[in-house]
Scaffold this motif. Structure first.
Motif, PDB file in Angstrom:
ATOM      1  N   LEU A   4       0.939  -1.160  -0.131  1.00  0.00           N
ATOM      2  CA  LEU A   4       0.068   0.051  -0.124  1.00  0.00           C
ATOM      3  C   LEU A   4       0.895   1.253  -0.017  1.00  0.00           C
ATOM      4  CD1 LEU A   4      -2.548  -0.994   2.792  1.00  0.00           C
ATOM      5  CD2 LEU A   4      -2.598  -1.424   0.176  1.00  0.00           C
ATOM      6  N   VAL A   5       0.744   2.216  -0.926  1.00  0.00           N
ATOM      7  CA  VAL A   5       1.539   3.116  -1.089  1.00  0.00           C
ATOM      8  C   VAL A   5       0.558   4.472  -1.049  1.00  0.00           C
ATOM      9  CG1 VAL A   5       3.154   4.627  -2.708  1.00  0.00           C
ATOM     10  CG2 VAL A   5       3.427   2.157  -2.377  1.00  0.00           C
ATOM     11  N   CYS A  22      -4.254   6.190  -1.841  1.00  0.00           N
ATOM     12  CA  CYS A  22      -3.636   5.007  -1.567  1.00  0.00           C
ATOM     13  C   CYS A  22      -3.736   4.275  -2.670  1.00  0.00           C
ATOM     14  CB  CYS A  22      -4.108   4.575  -0.329  1.00  0.00           C
ATOM     15  SG  CYS A  22      -3.502   2.781   0.074  1.00  0.00           S
ATOM     16  N   SER A  23      -2.642   3.488  -2.992  1.00  0.00           N
ATOM     17  CA  SER A  23      -2.847   2.421  -4.412  1.00  0.00           C
ATOM     18  C   SER A  23      -2.146   1.353  -3.660  1.00  0.00           C
ATOM     19  CB  SER A  23      -1.843   3.050  -5.269  1.00  0.00           C
ATOM     20  OG  SER A  23      -1.843   2.173  -6.231  1.00  0.00           O
ATOM     21  N   TYR A  94      -1.316   9.466   8.775  1.00  0.00           N
ATOM     22  CA  TYR A  94      -2.463   9.042   8.442  1.00  0.00           C
ATOM     23  C   TYR A  94      -1.967   7.818   7.629  1.00  0.00           C
ATOM     24  CZ  TYR A  94      -5.600  12.586   9.415  1.00  0.00           C
ATOM     25  OH  TYR A  94      -6.242  13.644  10.209  1.00  0.00           O
ATOM     26  N   TYR A  95      -2.454   6.433   7.849  1.00  0.00           N
ATOM     27  CA  TYR A  95      -2.135   5.385   7.456  1.00  0.00           C
ATOM     28  C   TYR A  95      -3.301   4.690   6.330  1.00  0.00           C
ATOM     29  CZ  TYR A  95       1.881   5.589  10.790  1.00  0.00           C
ATOM     30  OH  TYR A  95       2.890   5.971  11.377  1.00  0.00           O
ATOM     31  N   TRP A 109      -0.964  -2.455   5.985  1.00  0.00           N
ATOM     32  CA  TRP A 109      -0.593  -1.083   6.103  1.00  0.00           C
ATOM     33  C   TRP A 109       0.318  -0.351   5.206  1.00  0.00           C
ATOM     34  CZ3 TRP A 109      -3.294   1.247  10.122  1.00  0.00           C
ATOM     35  CH2 TRP A 109      -3.906   0.302  11.063  1.00  0.00           C
ATOM     36  N   GLY A 110       0.114   1.052   4.951  1.00  0.00           N
ATOM     37  CA  GLY A 110       1.129   1.860   4.138  1.00  0.00           C
ATOM     38  C   GLY A 110       1.980   2.284   5.046  1.00  0.00           C
ATOM     39  N   GLN A 111       2.883   2.909   4.497  1.00  0.00           N
ATOM     40  CA  GLN A 111       3.967   3.679   5.281  1.00  0.00           C
ATOM     41  C   GLN A 111       3.610   4.692   6.161  1.00  0.00           C
ATOM     42  OE1 GLN A 111       3.485   4.340   2.190  1.00  0.00           O
ATOM     43  NE2 GLN A 111       4.047   6.259   1.679  1.00  0.00           N
ATOM     44  N   GLY A 112       2.515   5.160   5.636  1.00  0.00           N
ATOM     45  CA  GLY A 112       2.031   6.707   6.450  1.00  0.00           C
ATOM     46  C   GLY A 112       2.258   7.948   5.826  1.00  0.00           C
TER      47      GLY A 112
END
Length: 119
Positions: A4-5, A22-23, A94-95, A109-112
């Protein structure tokens, strides 16, 4: 491997707007629920918003209802968060999150991305 990016964070004044995106990528990955959590300094991570793949059912934390709008593109496997009327208390990392079952987060989870609202 699922990834997730996120993109779109930044600095904005009170009352301003930001849009987070978010992709998701990964073989055959199209989760039923995608959403956003946030974590402010010294606080626990909290739920912000989520949206289902089928029917586009949305969920919001009370603190953001009427100000934030979540949307999703199932074909591109992206989720966005339009944030309006931002307040200093919205300042947080924000994640992006995927694979959960409301209100619990999923394992992905994305990196935030940092959102800072100045007063």
């Amino acid at each position: 491997q699922v990834q997730l990016v996120e993109s779109g964070g930044g600095l904005v004044q009170t009352g301003g707007s930001l849009r987070l995106s978010c992709s998701a990528s990964g073989r055959m990955f199209n989760p039923s629920l995608m959403g956003w959590f946030r974590q402010a300094p010294g606080k626990e991570r909290e739920f912000v918003a989520a949206i289902s793949r089928i029917g586009g059912k949305t969920y919001y934390a009370d603190s953001v209802k009427g100000r934030f709008t979540i949307s999703r593109d199932n074909a591109k496997i992206t989720v966005s968060l339009q944030m309006n009327s931002l307040k200093p208390e919205d300042t947080a990392v924000y994640y992006c999150n995927a694979g959960g079952s409301f209100p619990e987060p999923g394992d992905y989870w994305g990196q935030g991305t940092q959102v800072t609202v100045s007063s």
